[in-house]
Scaffold this active site. Sequence first.
Site, mmCIF file in Angstrom:
data_model
loop_
_atom_site.group_PDB
_atom_site.id
_atom_site.type_symbol
_atom_site.label_atom_id
_atom_site.label_comp_id
_atom_site.label_asym_id
_atom_site.label_seq_id
_atom_site.Cartn_x
_atom_site.Cartn_y
_atom_site.Cartn_z
ATOM 1 N N ASP A 12 0.822 -1.222 0.000
ATOM 2 C CA ASP A 12 0.000 0.000 0.000
ATOM 3 C C ASP A 12 0.848 1.261 0.000
ATOM 4 O O ASP A 12 0.432 2.309 0.487
ATOM 5 C CB ASP A 12 -0.946 0.048 1.212
ATOM 6 C CG ASP A 12 -1.744 -1.234 1.368
ATOM 7 O OD1 ASP A 12 -2.273 -1.709 0.362
ATOM 8 O OD2 ASP A 12 -1.817 -1.761 2.504
ATOM 9 N N GLU A 13 2.044 1.185 -0.538
ATOM 10 C CA GLU A 13 2.936 2.350 -0.529
ATOM 11 C C GLU A 13 2.556 3.369 -1.599
ATOM 12 O O GLU A 13 3.124 4.455 -1.648
ATOM 13 C CB GLU A 13 4.393 1.913 -0.773
ATOM 14 C CG GLU A 13 4.978 1.011 0.309
ATOM 15 C CD GLU A 13 4.817 -0.466 -0.023
ATOM 16 O OE1 GLU A 13 4.038 -0.780 -0.961
ATOM 17 O OE2 GLU A 13 5.451 -1.295 0.641
ATOM 18 N N LYS A 15 2.225 2.036 -4.915
ATOM 19 C CA LYS A 15 2.852 1.463 -6.124
ATOM 20 C C LYS A 15 1.946 1.631 -7.333
ATOM 21 O O LYS A 15 2.421 1.817 -8.440
ATOM 22 C CB LYS A 15 3.137 -0.037 -5.934
ATOM 23 C CG LYS A 15 4.197 -0.333 -4.899
ATOM 24 C CD LYS A 15 4.406 -1.813 -4.761
ATOM 25 C CE LYS A 15 3.155 -2.537 -4.321
ATOM 26 N NZ LYS A 15 2.649 -2.156 -2.994
ATOM 27 N N LYS A 17 -0.064 4.087 -8.067
ATOM 28 C CA LYS A 17 0.127 5.433 -8.614
ATOM 29 C C LYS A 17 1.469 5.525 -9.356
ATOM 30 O O LYS A 17 1.546 6.061 -10.453
ATOM 31 C CB LYS A 17 0.051 6.441 -7.462
ATOM 32 C CG LYS A 17 0.978 7.612 -7.526
ATOM 33 C CD LYS A 17 0.316 8.852 -8.112
ATOM 34 C CE LYS A 17 1.312 9.945 -8.347
ATOM 35 N NZ LYS A 17 1.186 11.067 -7.466
ATOM 36 N N GLY A 39 -4.415 -4.085 -4.209
ATOM 37 C CA GLY A 39 -5.463 -3.108 -4.463
ATOM 38 C C GLY A 39 -4.811 -1.805 -4.853
ATOM 39 O O GLY A 39 -4.481 -0.997 -4.015
ATOM 40 N N HIS A 40 -4.560 -1.653 -6.143
ATOM 41 C CA HIS A 40 -3.923 -0.424 -6.599
ATOM 42 C C HIS A 40 -4.993 0.598 -6.974
ATOM 43 O O HIS A 40 -5.883 0.291 -7.758
ATOM 44 C CB HIS A 40 -3.056 -0.680 -7.828
ATOM 45 C CG HIS A 40 -1.858 -1.517 -7.548
ATOM 46 N ND1 HIS A 40 -1.173 -1.472 -6.356
ATOM 47 C CD2 HIS A 40 -1.207 -2.404 -8.319
ATOM 48 C CE1 HIS A 40 -0.157 -2.301 -6.412
ATOM 49 N NE2 HIS A 40 -0.152 -2.895 -7.581
ATOM 50 N N GLN A 217 1.903 -5.953 -2.818
ATOM 51 C CA GLN A 217 2.348 -5.996 -1.416
ATOM 52 C C GLN A 217 3.718 -5.301 -1.265
ATOM 53 O O GLN A 217 4.046 -4.467 -2.075
ATOM 54 C CB GLN A 217 2.375 -7.421 -0.882
ATOM 55 C CG GLN A 217 0.999 -8.051 -0.716
ATOM 56 C CD GLN A 217 0.567 -8.847 -1.930
ATOM 57 O OE1 GLN A 217 1.365 -9.522 -2.548
ATOM 58 N NE2 GLN A 217 -0.695 -8.771 -2.260
ATOM 59 N N THR A 232 2.934 -12.605 3.257
ATOM 60 C CA THR A 232 2.074 -13.145 2.208
ATOM 61 C C THR A 232 2.728 -14.428 1.685
ATOM 62 O O THR A 232 3.756 -14.862 2.204
ATOM 63 C CB THR A 232 1.845 -12.068 1.115
ATOM 64 O OG1 THR A 232 0.758 -12.467 0.308
ATOM 65 C CG2 THR A 232 3.073 -11.838 0.273
ATOM 66 N N ARG A 296 -10.351 -2.502 5.054
ATOM 67 C CA ARG A 296 -9.850 -2.523 6.443
ATOM 68 C C ARG A 296 -9.029 -1.268 6.739
ATOM 69 O O ARG A 296 -8.214 -0.852 5.915
ATOM 70 C CB ARG A 296 -8.917 -3.735 6.649
ATOM 71 C CG ARG A 296 -9.636 -5.050 6.671
ATOM 72 C CD ARG A 296 -8.720 -6.167 7.087
ATOM 73 N NE ARG A 296 -7.760 -6.523 6.040
ATOM 74 C CZ ARG A 296 -6.955 -7.572 6.109
ATOM 75 N NH1 ARG A 296 -6.966 -8.352 7.162
ATOM 76 N NH2 ARG A 296 -6.114 -7.840 5.135
ATOM 77 N N LYS A 324 3.122 10.250 -0.757
ATOM 78 C CA LYS A 324 2.252 10.791 0.297
ATOM 79 C C LYS A 324 2.929 11.780 1.243
ATOM 80 O O LYS A 324 2.570 11.850 2.419
ATOM 81 C CB LYS A 324 1.631 9.637 1.087
ATOM 82 C CG LYS A 324 0.731 8.767 0.216
ATOM 83 C CD LYS A 324 -0.146 7.892 1.048
ATOM 84 C CE LYS A 324 -1.402 7.536 0.324
ATOM 85 N NZ LYS A 324 -2.324 6.765 1.118
ATOM 86 N N LEU A 325 3.893 12.510 0.721
ATOM 87 C CA LEU A 325 4.525 13.541 1.540
ATOM 88 C C LEU A 325 3.474 14.525 2.041
ATOM 89 O O LEU A 325 3.517 14.991 3.184
ATOM 90 C CB LEU A 325 5.593 14.275 0.704
ATOM 91 C CG LEU A 325 6.405 15.294 1.475
ATOM 92 C CD1 LEU A 325 7.382 14.595 2.418
ATOM 93 C CD2 LEU A 325 7.159 16.241 0.555
ATOM 94 N N THR A 406 3.089 13.864 -4.350
ATOM 95 C CA THR A 406 2.463 14.890 -3.511
ATOM 96 C C THR A 406 0.936 14.870 -3.576
ATOM 97 O O THR A 406 0.281 15.828 -3.192
ATOM 98 C CB THR A 406 2.966 16.292 -3.937
ATOM 99 O OG1 THR A 406 2.715 16.420 -5.349
ATOM 100 C CG2 THR A 406 4.437 16.473 -3.664
HETATM 101 P P1 GDP Z 1 -0.541 0.371 -3.616
HETATM 102 O O1 GDP Z 1 -1.208 -0.954 -3.354
HETATM 103 O O2 GDP Z 1 0.879 0.391 -3.189
HETATM 104 O O3 GDP Z 1 -0.757 0.859 -5.005
HETATM 105 O O4 GDP Z 1 -1.251 1.435 -2.703
HETATM 106 P P2 GDP Z 1 -2.804 1.807 -2.671
HETATM 107 O O5 GDP Z 1 -3.250 2.201 -4.032
HETATM 108 O O6 GDP Z 1 -3.569 0.806 -1.925
HETATM 109 O O7 GDP Z 1 -2.761 3.026 -1.677
HETATM 110 C C1 GDP Z 1 -2.322 4.158 -2.027
HETATM 111 C C2 GDP Z 1 -3.428 5.186 -1.851
HETATM 112 O O8 GDP Z 1 -2.810 6.417 -1.731
HETATM 113 C C3 GDP Z 1 -4.340 5.343 -3.048
HETATM 114 O O9 GDP Z 1 -5.599 5.767 -2.608
HETATM 115 C C4 GDP Z 1 -3.664 6.424 -3.872
HETATM 116 O O10 GDP Z 1 -4.519 7.154 -4.686
HETATM 117 C C5 GDP Z 1 -3.132 7.274 -2.788
HETATM 118 N N1 GDP Z 1 -1.885 7.987 -3.102
HETATM 119 C C6 GDP Z 1 -0.818 7.557 -3.811
HETATM 120 N N2 GDP Z 1 0.154 8.479 -3.782
HETATM 121 C C7 GDP Z 1 -0.315 9.514 -3.049
HETATM 122 C C8 GDP Z 1 0.249 10.759 -2.617
HETATM 123 O O11 GDP Z 1 1.386 11.107 -2.911
HETATM 124 N N3 GDP Z 1 -0.524 11.545 -1.818
HETATM 125 C C9 GDP Z 1 -1.794 11.202 -1.443
HETATM 126 N N4 GDP Z 1 -2.469 12.034 -0.662
HETATM 127 N N5 GDP Z 1 -2.346 10.035 -1.827
HETATM 128 C C10 GDP Z 1 -1.615 9.199 -2.604
#
Ligand code: GDP
Length: 416
Positions: A12-13, A15, A17, A39-40, A217, A232, A296, A324-325, A406
Site C-alpha cells: 500500500d505504498e 505502487k 500510482k 489493491g492499486h 504488497q 504473504t 480494512r 504521500k509527503l 504529492t
Molecule cells: P498500492 O497498493 O501500493 O498501489 O497502494 P494503494 O493504491 O492501496 O494506496 C495508495 C493510496 O494512496 C491510493 O488511494 C492512492 O490514490 C493514494 N496515493 C498515492 N500516492 C499519493 C500521494 O502522494 N498523496 C496522497 N495524498 N495520496 C496518494
Amino acid sequence: MKTILIGAQFGDEGKGKMADVLAKHNDVVARYQGGANAGHTVYRDGQQYIFHMIPSGILHPGKICVIGNGCVVDVEGLRSEMAGLEERGVSFGGRFYVSDRATLILPYHKSAEKYETRVGTTRRGIGPAYTSRRNRSALTLGDVNEFLRNYSEGYERYVIGMIESDLRLHGIEGEPPGILDSAACQVEGIGDFVADTQHLLHSLVSDGRSILLEGAQGTFLDIDHGTYPFVTSSGTTVGGAYSGTGLPPAIGDMIIGVAKAYITRVGNGHLPTEQKNSYGEAMRKGGNEFGSTTGRPRRCGWFDVPLARKASEINGFGSVALTKLDVLDALPEVPVCTSYEIDGRESDFPSTGRRFEMAHPVYTTLPGWQSETSGMKEWKDLPDNAKRYVEFLENMMGVRISYVSTGPGEDDIIFR
Ligand code: GDP
C-alpha cells in the site's frame, strides 16, 4: 530495459500510482506475484480506478499488460475486473496476456481459508493456492487450457488426479470431475488471453521494448524476507520479479523502491512505529488509509529507517519513490525512527520475527513544514523543512529519492 517497482514497506505504498506514472514511459507492464489481494488505486481524468489483478497500465492505450507466471489467478474475479474496465471503454484484445504457468485459484482454496485469523489474510484463496503450488498439486491455467484444447482421456485422468491430491492436501471433500468442469468453463472464457508469457516477455525485451515489472504488497510481506510468519505467500522482493516473469536480471535494470513518507500495515504483525493516537488517526484520515481490496483500516506510524534500509539491502534499490509527503503537511514536527532498541541495546533491523516483535523505535524528530505541498510538481517549490525531511530520509537510507509524490493524481509528482 526493465524497471522493477517494489514496495519498500508492508504494501500500500502507492505502487499503483507510481506504476501509472511510469507506465507512460514503458511499452509493457507485467505483474509477477500475488493474486487479487493487491489493491492499486489510480486516478485518471478525475475518475477512480481500483485494480486487483490487472496491471493499471491497461489504462494507457496500446500498452501491453501481462499477468506473469508467479501470480495466482481467480479466473472469475479476473473476468469481472476485465468486464468492469471494458464497460469503461478499456480494450484488452491483442495486448493483454495471462501466463499459462500461473496457478489457478479454485473455489475450494477460498473455503480452505474461511476461518483464517492468525495472519490476517484477505481470504481470497491466495495462500491455499500457493500452498497447492508448493505441494505440486495446483492446476495451472495452461493445464486447463490444454485439457480444453487437446482433450485425451489420459490427460483428463492426470488433471483429475491433481485435483484429488489437492483436495486431500486441504482436507476438503469435493467431486474432482465437477471441479474440473467448472474450472474448464471459467478458463474457456479467458482462453484467448492465456499465453506463454515468459517467451512473450523475452521476445519483447529482445525487440528493445521497455518493460515495467509491477509488484504487489511489499518487501516485509515477502515469504522469505518478510516479518515471518506475518507475511504473504509469494516472493514480493526483487527475486520474485525475475522468477515470477521468467526474465533474467540484466545490467541496466532499474529497481525502484516505493515507500510512503510514513508507514502503514494491515493485518497482524508488529509495527514498531505504530501510532495508536491522534497522529495515527490523522495519517489514516489524511492518507485515506483503508484497504482498497478489503476496506480494512490500516495501522499508521512514523517512517521506519531500519526497515527501509533493509528493504534496499534485499532489493538493491537504485532509487526510491517517496509517496504521500502531503499527508504530513499539517504536523508541527515529524519523528523518524532511525534505529531500534531490542533487549536494551541499539539495533538495526533484526533477522528473526521474534526479535522484530521486541523492537522499540528510537526517534530523531524533525521540524514539520506546516504548509500545503499537495499537487506540487517542482522540487524548488517544496517548503525548506519538507526538503530537509526528504533529504534526511535519503541520507539515512543511503538511496537517492528520485520521485516525491504529492497527491493521488497522476501529475502530483516531483521528478528530482
Ligand atoms: P498500492 O497498493 O501500493 O498501489 O497502494 P494503494 O493504491 O492501496 O494506496 C495508495 C493510496 O494512496 C491510493 O488511494 C492512492 O490514490 C493514494 N496515493 C498515492 N500516492 C499519493 C500521494 O502522494 N498523496 C496522497 N495524498 N495520496 C496518494
